[in-house]
Design a protein around this motif. Structure first.
Motif, PDB file in Angstrom:
ATOM      1  N   LYS B  58       0.797  -1.233   0.000  1.00  0.00           N
ATOM      2  CA  LYS B  58       0.000   0.000   0.000  1.00  0.00           C
ATOM      3  C   LYS B  58       0.829   1.281   0.000  1.00  0.00           C
ATOM      4  O   LYS B  58       0.289   2.361  -0.203  1.00  0.00           O
ATOM      5  CB  LYS B  58      -1.037  -0.011   1.130  1.00  0.00           C
ATOM      6  N   GLU B 263      -6.183  -6.402  -4.789  1.00  0.00           N
ATOM      7  CA  GLU B 263      -6.664  -5.622  -3.648  1.00  0.00           C
ATOM      8  C   GLU B 263      -7.977  -4.968  -4.071  1.00  0.00           C
ATOM      9  O   GLU B 263      -8.240  -4.815  -5.252  1.00  0.00           O
ATOM     10  CB  GLU B 263      -5.747  -4.437  -3.315  1.00  0.00           C
ATOM     11  N   VAL B 265      -9.886  -1.322  -3.383  1.00  0.00           N
ATOM     12  CA  VAL B 265      -9.698  -0.005  -2.756  1.00  0.00           C
ATOM     13  C   VAL B 265     -10.940   0.856  -2.946  1.00  0.00           C
ATOM     14  O   VAL B 265     -11.737   0.634  -3.857  1.00  0.00           O
ATOM     15  CB  VAL B 265      -8.460   0.741  -3.335  1.00  0.00           C
ATOM     16  N   GLU B 271      -7.781   4.145  -0.489  1.00  0.00           N
ATOM     17  CA  GLU B 271      -7.465   3.316   0.682  1.00  0.00           C
ATOM     18  C   GLU B 271      -8.011   1.904   0.476  1.00  0.00           C
ATOM     19  O   GLU B 271      -9.099   1.732  -0.083  1.00  0.00           O
ATOM     20  CB  GLU B 271      -8.138   3.891   1.942  1.00  0.00           C
ATOM     21  N   GLN B 272      -7.261   0.893   0.974  1.00  0.00           N
ATOM     22  CA  GLN B 272      -7.782  -0.472   0.919  1.00  0.00           C
ATOM     23  C   GLN B 272      -9.037  -0.567   1.779  1.00  0.00           C
ATOM     24  O   GLN B 272      -9.086   0.011   2.857  1.00  0.00           O
ATOM     25  CB  GLN B 272      -6.733  -1.456   1.449  1.00  0.00           C
ATOM     26  N   ARG B 295      -0.002  -2.079  -8.953  1.00  0.00           N
ATOM     27  CA  ARG B 295      -1.253  -1.507  -8.433  1.00  0.00           C
ATOM     28  C   ARG B 295      -2.082  -0.873  -9.558  1.00  0.00           C
ATOM     29  O   ARG B 295      -2.416   0.305  -9.539  1.00  0.00           O
ATOM     30  CB  ARG B 295      -0.984  -0.500  -7.322  1.00  0.00           C
TER      31      ARG B 295
END
Lengths: 137, 432
Positions: B58, B263, B265, B271-272, B295
Motif C-alpha cells: 500500500k 486488492e 480499494v 485506501e484499501q 497496483r
C-alpha cells in the motif's frame, strides 16, 4: 362473438406501414380499424377477415399482438342507430371501454364494442335484435 | 478437475510466500528497467528496498489508464523490444490508444491462467469451443484460442460477427462451448430462432461470457432461453486478456494469486477497504515481464472472497463485477451504474433483454434519463392504459433502486440496437 386483433406500435413514422405490409402480403382484408394513441406509442385495434392468419403472421414477424373478445352490432346506417344501443347499455350499467364503427357493402353499419361485462351486453343486445352473429367477410 | 493441482490447491501461506518473493522481484525489475516506474517511484520517494512484505504494497503508487496513454507506445516497457513477441492494442474509443507488449513468458502465463480457468469451469479436451470474441488486436479471440488448444479442446476461430455463419457452424460442427459477450449470446439466440434453429436443441452446453458487465438476472435469462450453463470470465487487455473464469461452483472468479496480486480499494480515497467490502479492483502483475503493472486500477467495482472454495481451490475470488468506475453515469448528481438498471429490468417478465439508456439535459439544466425497453412478444396487453401501467411499474422500481427517476419507454420487440462486441447502451446527449 368477434375476435379483435390488437398490436402494440411505437408512435414513429413507418410503424403502421410495417403492420399493414404484413397483412397485405397475406391478402388479409381489414374490415374495421382504429388506433388508440398515448404519446410515444399506440395500440392498433382491428377486425379482419382472416383473424387467425393475421394473428400468426404478425406474431411471427415479432410484433406484440393480442386477441380480444369484442361485440359487434349490426344496425341500419341512419340517424339514431348508435344512440339506441348506447342508451340501452348505459341503462343496464354496462360500461363501454371503446367503440369503433365501419360500413360496408356486405354488412349494414357494424359497430365494434369492447365492454366491461361481455355476457350481460350480449344478452341485452340480443334482446334488442341487433347483435351481429355472422362472420366478417 | 485441475489443470495445475499443486498450485491451484496450495495453502494460503504458501501462496503468500510466493507473492512476497515475486513482489520484491517485480519492484526491483520495474525500478531498474522501466523508465516510467523509476520516475514514478522516485516521485513517491520509494526505493525498492522499502518493499519487503505484502503489507508494504500500500506504500506504492497506483498505475492508471492515463499512464499507458501518456507513455504510448513503449514508455512503460521493462524489456528491450527484441524480447517482445507480440503486441495487442486497444482501439482508443475512449481516448488515445494503448499498446500492450508480451514476452514469450507473458504469453505462456496468460495461456496457463486461462487453461486453469477453462478446466475449472468444466471445459475438457472433448469440447468444441466456438470463439466468437474478436480476433486480432483485441485480446479476447486469441486468448481463448490458445488456451482452448492447449487443453486439447477443438477451437473454432470464427471471431465476432457474421451471425448467420455462427449459427450454421454451431449446428454443423456440434459446438459445445461458446465464448462471446453476454449481449451477443442473446442476439445470437434470437437470430438462430429466426433461422429456424433452436439453440437449446444443438450440442451447445455452456457459454463463457464477459468483456462487459452483466448481471445474475441476465445469466438466468440466457440459461433459460438457450438451455446452457453460463459462466463469467474476467480479464482486461492491460493484464494480458481473458485470464480468469468462475469455477464449476459459480461462486466468484478465481484469480491466480501466484501471478496476480489483488486488492480492493475505495475508488475515491484509494485506501484499501475491509474484507468483503465493495470497491475498485486493483491488480499487481507479479510475473509479467514486458509491461509489468504495479497496483493497476482496473476501474471495475467488485468485492473479494478469500476463503477456500468448495471446488478445492485456495486462490481468492472476485465476485460479480458490479460496474465500472468509468461506466458510472451521474444523473442529477446521483451516481448510477448501468448494471443497476439492468438488474431491475431483467426482473420484469413483460420486457425483453435489450435496453438503451439516454441522457439529456433540459433547457432548465436538469438531467433527464430515458430508458427504452422492448415489450416482450409474449405479452397480451391490449390497452394503452396497460402499457402506461407497465411503464410506470418499471420506472417506480428503478426509482427505488437508483434514487433518481427515469422515464421508461416501451418499444416494439426487435427494434433496439443489437451489439456484436461490447454493448454500448448508454447514449449521453448532454451538452456540458
Amino acid at each position: 362473438m368477434l375476435k379483435q386483433i390488437s398490436v402494440f406500435v411505437e408512435n414513429k413514422p413507418g410503424r403502421l406501414a410495417a403492420v399493414t405490409e404484413k397483412l397485405f402480403e397475406k391478402g388479409i382484408n381489414i374490415r374495421a380499424f382504429t388506433i388508440a394513441e398515448a404519446g410515444d406509442f399506440g395500440i392498433i385495434r382491428m377486425v379482419v377477415d382472416k383473424t387467425d392468419e393475421a394473428y400468426r403472421t404478425l406474431k411471427d414477424s415479432g410484433f406484440t399482438v393480442s386477441l380480444t373478445d369484442v361485440i359487434a352490432v349490426e344496425v341500419e346506417d341512419k340517424p339514431g342507430s348508435l344512440h339506441r344501443i348506447a342508451k340501452v347499455l348505459g341503462d343496464q350499467g354496462i360500461n363501454i371501454e371503446y367503440v369503433y364503427a365501419f360500413t360496408s357493402r356486405e354488412h349494414k353499419a357494424l359497430i365494434i364494442f369492447r365492454v366491461s361485462d361481455v355476457d350481460s351486453a350480449k344478452k341485452v343486445l340480443e334482446n334488442l335484435g341487433v347483435l351481429f352473429k355472422g362472420e366478417i367477410k | 478437475m485441475y489443470w495445475n493441482p499443486s498450485i491451484e490447491r496450495m495453502s494460503k501461506r504458501e501462496i503468500e510466500e510466493i507473492q512476497e518473493k515475486r513482489l520484491r522481484n517485480l519492484i526491483w525489475t520495474a525500478y531498474e528497467y522501466s523508465p516510467f516506474y523509476r520516475r514514478k517511484f522516485k516521485e513517491a520517494e520509494i526505493h525498492p528496498s522499502d518493499i519487503r512484505t505484502l503489507d508494504d504494497l500500500k506504500k506504492l503508487p497506483f498505475t492508471v489508464k492515463q499512464d499507458l496513454r501518456d507513455n504510448y507506445p513503449f514508455g512503460m516497457f521493462a524489456v528491450p523490444l527484441s524480447q517482445i513477441v507480440r503486441f495487442h492494442a486497444s482501439s482508443g474509443t475512449t481516448g488515445k490508444p494503448t499498446v500492450v507488449g508480451y514476452t514469450d513468458s507473458d504469453i505462456r502465463i496468460w495461456v496457463e491462467s486461462l487453461c486453469r480457468a477453462l478446466v475449472s469451469c468444466g471445459v475438457t479436451s472433448d469440447d468444441i469451443v466456438q470463439i466468437a470474441y474478436g480476433y486480432g488486436l483485441f485480446t479476447g479471440g486469441l486468448g481463448f484460442h490458445y488456451a482452448a488448444e492447449k487443453i486439447g479442446a477443438t477451437a473454432i476461430p470464427i471471431s465476432a460477427g457474421n451471425t448467420a455463419r455462427q449459427v450454421e457452424l454451431m449446428r454443423d460442427l456440434n459446438t459445445t462451448v461458446i465464448a462471446c459477450t453476454p449481449s451477443y449470446m442473446l442476439y445470437l439466440s434470437e437470430y438462430a430462432s429466426q433461422m429456424g434453429v433452436d439453440i437449446s436443441e444443438t450440442s451447445l452446453r455452456m457459454g463463457i461470457f464477459g468483456a462487459e458487465p452483466w448481471s445474475e438476472e441476465t445469466r438466468k435469462r440466457i440459461e433459460n432461453k438457450v438451455g446452457i450453463m453460463a459462466f463469467d470470465v474476467y480479464g482486461t487487455s492491460e493484464l494480458s486478456g481473458p485470464l480468469f473464469t468462475e469455477c464449476i461452483e459459480r461462486n466468484g472468479i478465481h484469480v491466480w494469486a501466484d501471478h496476480f496480486l489483488v486488492e480492493i480499494v475505495d475508488p475515491e480515497t484509494g485506501e484499501q477497504v475491509g474484507e468483503g467490502e465493495k470497491g475498485e479492483l486493483v491488480v499487481t502483475t507479479l510475473t509479467k515481464e514486458a509491461l509489468p503493472l504495479v497496483r493497476w486500477r482496473t476501474g471495475d467495482i467488485t468485492y473479494l472472497e478469500t476463503d477456500k472454495c468448495a471446488c478445492g481451490r485456495t486462490h481468492p475470488r472476485i465476485m460479480r463485477i458490479l460496474g465500472r468506475t468509468d461506466d458510472m453515469i451521474i444523473v442529477r448528481g446521483v451516481n448510477v451504474f448501468p448494471s443497476q438498471i439492468e438488474h431491475v429490468l431483467m426482473q420484469i417478465p413483460e420486457i425483453g433483454e435489450h435496453y438503451m439508456i439516454f441522457l439529456d439535459r433540459r433547457e432548465d439544466g436538469l438531467d433527464e434519463m430515458k430508458i427504452q425497453v422492448e415489450l416482450s412478444e409474449r405479452v397480451t396487453i391490449d390497452t394503452t392504459a396497460g402499457i402506461l401501467e407497465l411503464e410506470k411499474k418499471i420506472s417506480d422500481k428503478l426509482k427505488t433502486v437508483l434514487n433518481v427517476s427515469a422515464k421508461v419507454e416501451v418499444v416494439n420487440p426487435g427494434t433496439l440496437q443489437r451489439f456484436e462486441g461490447k454493448a454500448k447502451r448508454v447514449v449521453d446527449r448532454r451538452k456540458i
